[in-house]
Design a protein around this motif. Structure first.
Motif, mmCIF file in Angstrom:
data_model
loop_
_atom_site.group_PDB
_atom_site.id
_atom_site.type_symbol
_atom_site.label_atom_id
_atom_site.label_comp_id
_atom_site.label_asym_id
_atom_site.label_seq_id
_atom_site.Cartn_x
_atom_site.Cartn_y
_atom_site.Cartn_z
ATOM 1 N N HIS A 14 61.262 41.028 29.554
ATOM 2 C CA HIS A 14 61.480 40.877 28.116
ATOM 3 C C HIS A 14 61.700 42.267 27.535
ATOM 4 N N ILE A 15 61.996 42.365 26.261
ATOM 5 C CA ILE A 15 62.262 43.666 25.647
ATOM 6 C C ILE A 15 60.963 44.459 25.583
ATOM 7 N N VAL A 16 60.941 45.573 26.305
ATOM 8 C CA VAL A 16 59.772 46.451 26.351
ATOM 9 C C VAL A 16 60.212 47.826 25.857
ATOM 10 N N GLN A 17 59.505 48.357 24.878
ATOM 11 C CA GLN A 17 59.878 49.655 24.312
ATOM 12 C C GLN A 17 59.248 50.832 25.036
ATOM 13 N N GLY A 18 58.118 50.603 25.675
ATOM 14 C CA GLY A 18 57.390 51.720 26.271
ATOM 15 C C GLY A 18 56.497 52.399 25.255
ATOM 16 N N MET A 64 64.954 51.554 26.445
ATOM 17 C CA MET A 64 64.426 50.207 26.520
ATOM 18 C C MET A 64 64.186 49.843 27.975
ATOM 19 N N PHE A 65 63.168 49.000 28.188
ATOM 20 C CA PHE A 65 62.794 48.581 29.526
ATOM 21 C C PHE A 65 62.682 47.061 29.565
ATOM 22 N N THR A 66 62.481 46.518 30.761
ATOM 23 C CA THR A 66 62.352 45.073 30.923
ATOM 24 C C THR A 66 60.941 44.661 31.334
ATOM 25 N N GLY A 67 60.136 45.602 31.797
ATOM 26 C CA GLY A 67 58.813 45.261 32.295
ATOM 27 C C GLY A 67 58.827 44.806 33.742
ATOM 28 N N LEU A 68 59.962 44.991 34.422
ATOM 29 C CA LEU A 68 60.038 44.692 35.851
ATOM 30 C C LEU A 68 59.810 45.997 36.614
ATOM 31 N N VAL A 69 58.654 46.130 37.210
ATOM 32 C CA VAL A 69 58.247 47.369 37.875
ATOM 33 C C VAL A 69 59.131 47.624 39.092
ATOM 34 N N GLU A 70 59.648 48.859 39.197
ATOM 35 C CA GLU A 70 60.505 49.223 40.319
ATOM 36 C C GLU A 70 59.739 49.845 41.479
ATOM 37 N N ASP A 71 58.663 50.529 41.163
ATOM 38 C CA ASP A 71 57.940 51.237 42.222
ATOM 39 C C ASP A 71 56.524 51.542 41.745
ATOM 40 N N ILE A 72 55.626 51.691 42.689
ATOM 41 C CA ILE A 72 54.290 52.208 42.407
ATOM 42 C C ILE A 72 54.308 53.673 42.803
ATOM 43 N N GLY A 73 54.186 54.541 41.804
ATOM 44 C CA GLY A 73 54.182 55.977 42.062
ATOM 45 C C GLY A 73 52.768 56.511 42.130
ATOM 46 N N GLU A 74 52.663 57.805 42.394
ATOM 47 C CA GLU A 74 51.356 58.455 42.496
ATOM 48 C C GLU A 74 51.350 59.744 41.687
#
Length: 197
Positions: free
Chosen positions: A96-100, A1-11
């Motif tokens: 919020h509750i994000v499943q991915g 489960m995720f929150t939708g709060l982005v931790e990083d911009i990857g490449e």
């Protein structure tokens, strides 16, 4: 489960075709600092399982179903992606509750700038319209956002400078595609209420 709060911009740094799947390699020293085989990382809102990590890069396998339902199939080396590690017990739940689990791909119709924020308008696939409400939550490329307006075939989100700077939303242009995940709570409510008819 995720929150939708982005931790990083990857490449994206590599793509290897594996018949009906793709192995993707993404550079992000931040999300790989404690990542291990089997961990979950959301890539533009798609929950992927870590296969391996090395020197700030993690790899994950993407099956045909995921390539079909998301925009991951269009990625190339150099593509910037929003990243979030799975929620750990005891962490604050700021989004919020994000499943991915991506529901559909939308297209950015327009962006309108004001002094302190920008309004982005996206297409809204017909099959998702009933799950999207004004002031409700929606996930766009893995970012938890609040719907500021909704119409028959579109929705809008109003983004503050922090969101524009710390996610890939700042670089989106009209015509670009984005992964959408609607609020899972709305789907459960629909199913439960449907049982009473």
């Amino acid at each position: 489960m995720f929150t939708g709060l982005v931790e990083d911009i990857g490449e994206v740094v590599g793509l290897e075709t594996l018949g009906d799947a793709v192995r993707i390699a993404i550079r992000s020293p931040r999300v790989t600092e404690d990542a291990a085989h089997g961990d979950s990382i959301a890539v533009d809102g798609v929950c992927l399982t870590v296969v391996d990590t090395s020197d700030g890069v993690f790899t994950a396998d993407v099956m045909a179903e995921t390539l079909k339902r998301s925009r991951l199939g269009s990625y190339a080396p150099g593509t910037k992606v929003n990243l979030e590690r799975a929620l750990a017990a005891g962490q604050r739940m700021g989004g919020h509750i994000v499943q991915g689990h991506v529901d559909a791909v939308a297209r950015l119709v327009s962006r309108e700038a004001s002094e302190h924020w920008e309004v982005l308008r996206f297409t809204l696939p017909a099959e998702l319209e009933r799950y999207v409400v004004e002031k409700g939550s929606i996930t766009v490329n893995g970012t938890s956002l609040t719907v500021s307006a909704v119409g028959e075939d579109f929705f809008e989100v109003s983004l503050i400078p922090t969101t524009l700077a710390e996610t890939t939303a700042g670089g989106l242009a009209a015509g670009d595609e984005a992964n959408l995940e609607v609020d899972i709570v709305a789907k459960y409510v629909e199913k439960m209420v449907g049982g009473y008819h």
